[in-house]
Design a protein around this motif. Structure first.
Motif, PDB file in Angstrom:
ATOM      1  N   ARG A  10      32.178 -55.458 -16.245  1.00  0.00           N
ATOM      2  CA  ARG A  10      30.966 -55.099 -17.231  1.00  0.00           C
ATOM      3  C   ARG A  10      30.964 -53.483 -17.432  1.00  0.00           C
ATOM      4  NH1 ARG A  10      26.358 -58.162 -13.951  1.00  0.00           N
ATOM      5  NH2 ARG A  10      27.275 -60.187 -13.721  1.00  0.00           N
ATOM      6  N   GLY A  11      32.086 -53.021 -16.609  1.00  0.00           N
ATOM      7  CA  GLY A  11      32.028 -51.612 -17.190  1.00  0.00           C
ATOM      8  C   GLY A  11      33.245 -50.896 -16.887  1.00  0.00           C
ATOM      9  N   GLU A  12      33.530 -49.613 -17.215  1.00  0.00           N
ATOM     10  CA  GLU A  12      34.752 -48.875 -17.000  1.00  0.00           C
ATOM     11  C   GLU A  12      34.396 -47.615 -17.351  1.00  0.00           C
ATOM     12  OE1 GLU A  12      37.379 -50.808 -19.973  1.00  0.00           O
ATOM     13  OE2 GLU A  12      37.356 -49.061 -21.014  1.00  0.00           O
ATOM     14  N   SER A  13      35.012 -46.745 -16.669  1.00  0.00           N
ATOM     15  CA  SER A  13      34.852 -45.259 -16.735  1.00  0.00           C
ATOM     16  C   SER A  13      36.169 -44.502 -16.330  1.00  0.00           C
ATOM     17  CB  SER A  13      33.787 -44.810 -15.605  1.00  0.00           C
ATOM     18  OG  SER A  13      33.697 -43.387 -15.655  1.00  0.00           O
ATOM     19  N   CYS A  14      36.450 -43.403 -16.995  1.00  0.00           N
ATOM     20  CA  CYS A  14      37.541 -42.666 -17.070  1.00  0.00           C
ATOM     21  C   CYS A  14      37.051 -41.041 -17.083  1.00  0.00           C
ATOM     22  CB  CYS A  14      38.594 -42.890 -17.824  1.00  0.00           C
ATOM     23  SG  CYS A  14      40.020 -41.963 -17.726  1.00  0.00           S
ATOM     24  N   THR A  15      37.623 -40.190 -16.258  1.00  0.00           N
ATOM     25  CA  THR A  15      37.305 -38.853 -16.119  1.00  0.00           C
ATOM     26  C   THR A  15      38.537 -37.932 -15.738  1.00  0.00           C
ATOM     27  OG1 THR A  15      35.244 -39.245 -14.951  1.00  0.00           O
ATOM     28  CG2 THR A  15      35.530 -37.079 -14.986  1.00  0.00           C
ATOM     29  N   PRO A  16      39.311 -37.801 -17.276  1.00  0.00           N
ATOM     30  CA  PRO A  16      40.484 -36.849 -16.917  1.00  0.00           C
ATOM     31  C   PRO A  16      39.795 -35.489 -16.780  1.00  0.00           C
ATOM     32  CG  PRO A  16      40.220 -37.587 -19.329  1.00  0.00           C
ATOM     33  CD  PRO A  16      39.159 -38.333 -18.303  1.00  0.00           C
ATOM     34  N   ALA A  17      40.655 -34.865 -16.044  1.00  0.00           N
ATOM     35  CA  ALA A  17      40.139 -33.194 -15.671  1.00  0.00           C
ATOM     36  C   ALA A  17      41.529 -32.336 -16.032  1.00  0.00           C
ATOM     37  CB  ALA A  17      39.692 -33.099 -14.158  1.00  0.00           C
ATOM     38  N   GLU A  22      46.096 -25.021 -16.261  1.00  0.00           N
ATOM     39  CA  GLU A  22      46.157 -25.496 -17.700  1.00  0.00           C
ATOM     40  C   GLU A  22      44.950 -25.015 -18.508  1.00  0.00           C
ATOM     41  OE1 GLU A  22      47.746 -27.922 -20.802  1.00  0.00           O
ATOM     42  OE2 GLU A  22      48.371 -27.150 -19.111  1.00  0.00           O
ATOM     43  N   ALA A  23      43.779 -25.076 -17.993  1.00  0.00           N
ATOM     44  CA  ALA A  23      42.592 -24.331 -18.569  1.00  0.00           C
ATOM     45  C   ALA A  23      42.860 -22.936 -19.221  1.00  0.00           C
ATOM     46  CB  ALA A  23      41.462 -24.458 -17.751  1.00  0.00           C
ATOM     47  N   GLN A  24      43.457 -22.112 -18.535  1.00  0.00           N
ATOM     48  CA  GLN A  24      43.750 -20.872 -19.064  1.00  0.00           C
ATOM     49  C   GLN A  24      44.865 -20.716 -19.932  1.00  0.00           C
ATOM     50  OE1 GLN A  24      42.293 -18.084 -17.757  1.00  0.00           O
ATOM     51  NE2 GLN A  24      43.162 -17.273 -19.624  1.00  0.00           N
ATOM     52  N   ARG A  25      45.844 -21.676 -19.835  1.00  0.00           N
ATOM     53  CA  ARG A  25      46.972 -22.153 -20.894  1.00  0.00           C
ATOM     54  C   ARG A  25      46.022 -22.346 -22.368  1.00  0.00           C
ATOM     55  NH1 ARG A  25      49.364 -25.228 -23.831  1.00  0.00           N
ATOM     56  NH2 ARG A  25      48.494 -26.890 -22.848  1.00  0.00           N
ATOM     57  N   ILE A  26      45.413 -23.119 -22.091  1.00  0.00           N
ATOM     58  CA  ILE A  26      44.631 -23.519 -23.515  1.00  0.00           C
ATOM     59  C   ILE A  26      43.935 -22.496 -23.999  1.00  0.00           C
ATOM     60  CG2 ILE A  26      42.910 -25.161 -24.230  1.00  0.00           C
ATOM     61  CD1 ILE A  26      43.676 -27.257 -22.213  1.00  0.00           C
ATOM     62  N   PRO A  48      35.792 -26.669 -13.135  1.00  0.00           N
ATOM     63  CA  PRO A  48      36.783 -27.589 -13.695  1.00  0.00           C
ATOM     64  C   PRO A  48      36.414 -28.000 -15.005  1.00  0.00           C
ATOM     65  CG  PRO A  48      35.410 -28.489 -12.014  1.00  0.00           C
ATOM     66  CD  PRO A  48      35.062 -27.105 -12.125  1.00  0.00           C
ATOM     67  N   TRP A  49      37.456 -28.393 -15.776  1.00  0.00           N
ATOM     68  CA  TRP A  49      37.285 -29.051 -17.236  1.00  0.00           C
ATOM     69  C   TRP A  49      37.209 -30.435 -17.119  1.00  0.00           C
ATOM     70  CZ3 TRP A  49      40.197 -25.783 -21.327  1.00  0.00           C
ATOM     71  CH2 TRP A  49      39.572 -24.374 -21.502  1.00  0.00           C
ATOM     72  N   TRP A  50      36.413 -31.305 -17.760  1.00  0.00           N
ATOM     73  CA  TRP A  50      36.600 -32.793 -17.523  1.00  0.00           C
ATOM     74  C   TRP A  50      35.654 -33.297 -18.761  1.00  0.00           C
ATOM     75  CZ3 TRP A  50      31.839 -34.766 -17.633  1.00  0.00           C
ATOM     76  CH2 TRP A  50      30.804 -34.008 -16.734  1.00  0.00           C
ATOM     77  N   PHE A 100      29.033 -47.535 -25.143  1.00  0.00           N
ATOM     78  CA  PHE A 100      30.121 -46.452 -24.947  1.00  0.00           C
ATOM     79  C   PHE A 100      29.587 -45.125 -24.822  1.00  0.00           C
ATOM     80  CE2 PHE A 100      31.177 -49.911 -27.502  1.00  0.00           C
ATOM     81  CZ  PHE A 100      32.221 -50.547 -27.056  1.00  0.00           C
ATOM     82  N   THR A 101      29.816 -44.174 -24.103  1.00  0.00           N
ATOM     83  CA  THR A 101      29.435 -43.000 -23.861  1.00  0.00           C
ATOM     84  C   THR A 101      30.678 -41.835 -23.753  1.00  0.00           C
ATOM     85  OG1 THR A 101      29.053 -42.925 -21.681  1.00  0.00           O
ATOM     86  CG2 THR A 101      27.240 -43.695 -23.016  1.00  0.00           C
ATOM     87  N   LEU A 102      30.298 -40.648 -24.110  1.00  0.00           N
ATOM     88  CA  LEU A 102      31.300 -39.594 -23.854  1.00  0.00           C
ATOM     89  C   LEU A 102      30.621 -38.267 -23.757  1.00  0.00           C
ATOM     90  CD1 LEU A 102      34.836 -38.696 -25.548  1.00  0.00           C
ATOM     91  CD2 LEU A 102      32.777 -36.882 -25.340  1.00  0.00           C
ATOM     92  N   GLN A 103      31.126 -37.609 -22.289  1.00  0.00           N
ATOM     93  CA  GLN A 103      30.368 -36.574 -21.875  1.00  0.00           C
ATOM     94  C   GLN A 103      31.382 -35.457 -21.582  1.00  0.00           C
ATOM     95  OE1 GLN A 103      27.716 -37.058 -18.754  1.00  0.00           O
ATOM     96  NE2 GLN A 103      26.905 -34.921 -18.654  1.00  0.00           N
ATOM     97  N   ALA A 104      31.232 -34.338 -21.916  1.00  0.00           N
ATOM     98  CA  ALA A 104      32.202 -33.127 -21.651  1.00  0.00           C
ATOM     99  C   ALA A 104      31.394 -32.138 -20.642  1.00  0.00           C
ATOM    100  CB  ALA A 104      32.829 -32.599 -22.439  1.00  0.00           C
ATOM    101  N   ALA A 105      32.400 -31.595 -19.647  1.00  0.00           N
ATOM    102  CA  ALA A 105      31.724 -30.547 -18.761  1.00  0.00           C
ATOM    103  C   ALA A 105      31.006 -29.250 -19.584  1.00  0.00           C
ATOM    104  CB  ALA A 105      32.854 -29.919 -17.775  1.00  0.00           C
TER     105      ALA A 105
END
Length: 140
Positions: A10-17, A22-26, A48-50, A100-105
């Motif tokens: 009924r649902g799925e979630s993924c939170t890559p961070a 790596e944040a400094q490199r970006i 953290p960036w996610w 469907f949703t998408l949210q960023a830090a």
């Protein structure tokens, strides 16, 4: 990571961070204008960036709201849009509603804002296809 039953849940979630190095490199690879618009370097190192993607199907989709009280906004009833930092869309999955949703830090969301709509479209299109959904509606 996929699971054989993933298309039937009924649902799925993924939170890559992204970690601080790596944040400094970006951040270091940004153009001058992107860097001027980016959060302060200390924020990049301290938070953290996610990005979180979520899919809800059936009863869970009916109850998915993209704003807090008061004035809750149902993702399924509204069909698609943006509420604050949340992008949302909907579809019909074999007679059951899907959201469907998408949210960023905070901070990271502002940095990648120009790319979020494209990322959300790719995510929602893939998730809908894996579940056999039709009538996918995305923010315009």
């Amino acid at each position: 990571m996929g699971a054989p039953v993933a298309a039937h849940t009924r649902g799925e979630s993924c939170t890559p961070a992204v970690g601080p190095q790596e944040a400094q490199r970006i951040h270091d690879g940004l153009t001058g204008q992107e860097r001027a618009d980016a959060p302060a370097s200390s924020r990049i190192q301290d938070h953290p960036w996610w990005i979180r993607t979520q899919t809800y199907v059936g009863d869970e989709a009916q109850g998915t709201c993209v704003s807090s009280l008061p004035g809750r906004i149902s993702a399924v009833e509204r069909r698609a849009g943006r509420q604050g930092g949340v992008l949302f869309g909907s579809a019909d999955c074999q007679g059951r509603p899907a959201a469907f949703t998408l949210q960023a830090a905070a901070g990271y969301g502002e940095l990648v804002e120009p790319r979020l709509a494209e990322l959300f479209k790719a995510y929602a299109t893939d998730a809908a296809a894996r579940r056999g959904c039709t009538e996918l509606t995305l923010p315009g």
